[in-house]
Design a protein around this motif. Sequence first.
Motif, PDB file in Angstrom:
ATOM      1  N   LYS A  26       0.839  -1.203   0.000  1.00 21.32           N
ATOM      2  CA  LYS A  26       0.000   0.000   0.000  1.00 21.32           C
ATOM      3  C   LYS A  26       0.877   1.256   0.000  1.00 21.32           C
ATOM      4  CE  LYS A  26      -3.904  -2.280   2.215  1.00 21.32           C
ATOM      5  NZ  LYS A  26      -4.195  -2.944   1.003  1.00 21.32           N
TER       6      LYS A  26
ATOM      7  N   ARG B 153       1.008   4.021  -3.070  1.00 21.12           N
ATOM      8  CA  ARG B 153       0.776   5.440  -2.763  1.00 21.12           C
ATOM      9  C   ARG B 153       1.968   6.300  -3.175  1.00 21.12           C
ATOM     10  NH1 ARG B 153       2.322   8.917   0.780  1.00 21.12           N
ATOM     11  NH2 ARG B 153       3.267   7.411   2.184  1.00 21.12           N
TER      12      ARG B 153
ATOM     13  N   ARG C 222       2.262   6.585  -6.978  1.00 21.81           N
ATOM     14  CA  ARG C 222       1.202   7.451  -7.515  1.00 21.81           C
ATOM     15  C   ARG C 222       1.447   8.925  -7.165  1.00 21.81           C
ATOM     16  NH1 ARG C 222      -3.283   6.077  -4.330  1.00 21.81           N
ATOM     17  NH2 ARG C 222      -2.514   7.702  -2.956  1.00 21.81           N
ATOM     18  N   ASP C 223       1.801   9.186  -5.915  1.00 24.30           N
ATOM     19  CA  ASP C 223       1.884  10.561  -5.428  1.00 24.30           C
ATOM     20  C   ASP C 223       3.219  11.251  -5.671  1.00 24.30           C
ATOM     21  OD1 ASP C 223      -0.671  10.179  -4.500  1.00 24.30           O
ATOM     22  OD2 ASP C 223      -0.127  10.098  -2.373  1.00 24.30           O
TER      23      ASP C 223
END
Length: 176
Positions: A70, A74, A77-78
């Motif tokens: 996870k 994240r 993506r970020d």
Amino acid sequence: MKRREALQQAALMMGGILSAPTLAGAMGRITNMGPSIDVTAEQEALLAEVADVIIPTTSTPGAKAAGAEKFIVRVMRDCYPKADQEQFYAGLAKLDASSKTKFGKDFIGLDTAQKNEMVKQTMTDDKPFFMRMKELTTTGYFTSEIGATKALEYLPVPGQFNGCMPLKPGQKTWAL
């Protein structure tokens, strides 16, 4: 000590320096304002399995138990531009395809020895993917509650600072 300094020191203890996007992600920042790749549940499950080969469950929970996948999703993506995301997930797909070619099964369906063999092969066949995967896995693991409290020694409220303190035999290193 500030969180950034603590993460940088943790990275040095893990054997390297964190890339700027990973460090930003560990601090909860969003640096990628452009488009991102949508990660499927299958890709996330594959990330969890690969991360669990890098930090397996032993006497302490592994990367999968800590939810490192996870964190990886994240941060990718970020904090990473879309081109880097595409390259990373292409490396993940290549690992899965190589598993199918070599063993006739998806990476997730392999036994532990076969998974280890595939990850070792990836270390040489696709080193950039492996190095990024390792960096994200170790950062995600050691900044998780499980990694900081089960794998590392942790004092929620530290006492006085002792700069040079010997470890007892078998004692874990300290969380930052």
